[in-house]
Enzyme design. Structure first.
Site, PDB file in Angstrom:
ATOM      1  N   GLY A 188      18.569  13.835  26.447  1.00 23.10           N
ATOM      2  CA  GLY A 188      17.871  14.539  27.534  1.00 23.10           C
ATOM      3  C   GLY A 188      18.500  15.825  28.012  1.00 23.10           C
ATOM      4  O   GLY A 188      18.022  16.907  27.746  1.00 23.10           O
ATOM      5  N   CYS A 189      19.604  15.664  28.708  1.00 26.10           N
ATOM      6  CA  CYS A 189      20.119  16.813  29.440  1.00 26.10           C
ATOM      7  C   CYS A 189      21.315  17.436  28.735  1.00 26.10           C
ATOM      8  O   CYS A 189      22.235  16.740  28.353  1.00 26.10           O
ATOM      9  CB  CYS A 189      20.534  16.351  30.808  1.00 26.10           C
ATOM     10  SG  CYS A 189      21.260  14.709  30.764  1.00 26.10           S
ATOM     11  N   ILE A 190      21.247  18.744  28.602  1.00 25.97           N
ATOM     12  CA  ILE A 190      22.338  19.476  27.941  1.00 25.97           C
ATOM     13  C   ILE A 190      22.935  20.484  28.916  1.00 25.97           C
ATOM     14  O   ILE A 190      22.215  21.281  29.464  1.00 25.97           O
ATOM     15  CB  ILE A 190      21.813  20.234  26.692  1.00 25.97           C
ATOM     16  CG1 ILE A 190      20.977  19.334  25.808  1.00 25.97           C
ATOM     17  CG2 ILE A 190      22.963  20.847  25.952  1.00 25.97           C
ATOM     18  CD1 ILE A 190      21.678  18.166  25.213  1.00 25.97           C
TER      19      ILE A 190
END
Lengths: 410, 105
Positions: free
Chosen positions: B103-105
């Site tokens: 999901g989150c980078i």
């Protein structure tokens, strides 16, 4: 017949791609860039506008003038892409065919997707600094702010420049110190992540730095609603955060035309892209650069910059019928402004999280460590952006692949 | 990597409890994992999300984010939080036996 390369988007990725391609082909190919307006905004500068550290008009230059002579520029929105017939319908009604299409239309802010965000209080006590207009109105609001609760809220990932909201916190801490009212301001950072940042080592360091500065951090917070009138941000889990001034980073999607083009994008209008070749999964002649892609890389100008080399090489190979180069490694490089004329630098890729050491070699800028040198680097970068990065010149010593020489790896 | 026993099967999991190999997962493990995540009973709606998570994982190599789930699973974000109060994307991934969504980078 002359081959046609059509580039949608005249921002960082689209511009440097057009210029690099032009250098390669020297007029032997038709290159056209389409953008809905002629204003190229230096987006890293937006962070500084609310604090009066830069004039917003200094961040904008004409898109057309950043393109090498011989590259065509069309000012129009895009209606849709027909992958089957290899044609793009523009908002002005024209239809442009292509042999290679480059999607470089970035990400757009979608504040409407969050309940209440653009309702009462929007641009009065609820702001974003992620566009020029928002950054300008926030400058006025900060100027008028004499104390109270300032909340910086990231609604959901992915966002452009995931470090920018943290930089905003650090700069706000500095700014209120300078104004002599830091003790009258309660600063809170509200994030959907389980820490200050996405990558473990950097997250630990940045979390500690927020703590040292007395900035509260609320993690795992998924924003369901922003109520500007009541001054509350409400989480889907029922938690509430009260504010007098909220700085919100809205959710991002890809360009709207992507959603209107069958088979081009995912549910968020980002284009599904091969992480190593930058070829889209929609069609072999469609390539993607920058924030428009659904890659597990940061949405940051540095990523577009590093992608440029592989992308251009692959367009050349594709048109020559050769096998693609799959060497893009997800390299990102970000200065993190930490206030008081200092900054951190982080450098990472798909596999390697940010670590300490120096960049690009053992002699270079300190990594994962606050320094004045990094702050100067961040300021100087704006010159490099217009004069080196966009024209598609290689910066000596700065290659596309992530360097490891100066890093302390495990 | 630690190993844990779920439904009498030894399963390799990460430190935060996510499956390393989604092929080790079987449907009868889901209620046990749910109980650990303080979800007393799995309804059809829970199952709709769990199956969707697995399909997405096998199609794309990572589980979807909450926002993506809200747009594509047929269950709204609001309802997702009612079903999985401790965080839909993470909890559903845990129950579906797939790795933690990137999901989150």
């Amino acid at each position: 017949m002359t081959k046609r390369i059509l580039i949608l988007g005249g921002g960082t990725g689209g511009t440097l791609t057009a210029n690099r391609l032009h250098k390669k082909y020297r007029g032997r190919i038709d290159i056209t860039v389409v953008d809905e307006n002629n204003d190229h905004v230096y987006q890293p500068g937006l962070l500084f506008v609310p604090f009066g550290l830069t004039q917003s008009e200094d961040l904008v230059r004409p898109r057309k003038r950043q393109l090498r002579r011989g590259v065509n520029f069309v000012e129009s929105g895009v209606e849709s892409v027909d992958i089957e017939s290899r044609a793009v319908t523009l908002a002005n009604g024209d239809v442009l065919g292509y042999d290679v299409l480059v999607i470089a239309t970035g990400a757009r802010l979608v504040p409407d997707e969050t309940e209440g965000l653009t309702g009462p209080g929007w641009n009065e006590k609820v702001f974003t600094f992620y566009d020029l207009e928002g950054a300008r109105s926030l400058e006025e609001a900060l100027d008028d702010f004499d104390g109270g609760r300032l909340v910086v809220n990231v609604v959901d990932m992915p966002i452009k420049c995931p470090v920018a909201p943290l930089e905003f916190c650090f700069l706000a801490d500095w700014y209120f110190h300078e104004r002599g009212i830091r003790d009258q301001v309660e600063l809170t950072y509200v994030t959907p992540l389980d820490g200050a940042f996405t990558k473990p080592r950097a997250s630990e360091l940045l979390g500690g730095m927020l703590d040292e500065r007395g900035i509260h951090v609320i993690t795992d917070f998924n924003t369901g609603e922003v109520d500007g009138a009541a001054g509350t941000i409400v989480g889907f889990d029922g938690r509430e955060v009260e504010f007098d001034l909220a700085v919100v980073v809205p959710v991002h999607s890809g360009a709207e035309y992507v959603g209107r083009s069958p088979g081009l994008g995912d549910a968020l209008d980002f284009v599904e892209t091969d992480p190593h070749t930058l070829q889209s999964q929609a069609a072999p002649e469609v390539f993607v650069i920058g924030d428009a892609a659904n890659l597990p890389a940061s949405k940051a100008g540095s990523v577009s910059h590093f992608e440029g080399e592989v992308l251009v090489e692959n367009i050349v190979r594709f048109l020559a019928g050769d096998e693609l180069d799959s060497s893009f490694d997800g390299h990102a490089n970000c200065f993190i402004e930490t206030g008081f004329d200092k900054a951190l630098l982080i450098d990472f890729n798909y596999e390697q999280e940010p670590v300490d050491g120096h960049y690009p070699t053992a002699v270079g800028l300190p990594l994962l460590k606050e320094s004045r040198l990094n702050h100067l680097g961040k300021l100087m970068f704006q010159w490099f952006y217009w004069h080196s990065l966009l024209p598609g010149r290689d910066i000596p010593g700065i290659g596309a692949a992530m360097p490891t020489a100066g890093k302390h790896l495990d | 990597m630690p190993t844990t026993t779920i439904a009498e099967v030894a399963v390799e999991v990460t430190d935060d409890g996510f499956f390393v190999d989604p092929d080790q997962w079987t449907e009868d493990m889901a209620p046990i994992l749910a109980a650990e995540a303080e979800i007393p009973e799995l309804t059809d709606r829970h199952w709709q999300v769990i199956r969707f998570m697995r399909d997405e994982y096998f199609a794309k190599g990572t589980g979807p984010t909450v926002r993506m789930l809200g747009k594509t699973s047929g269950v709204s974000v609001k309802e997702l939080y009612q079903l999985f109060p401790m965080g839909p994307a993470k909890t559903a991934a845990l129950l579906a036996g797939i790795p933690k969504p990137r999901g989150c980078i």
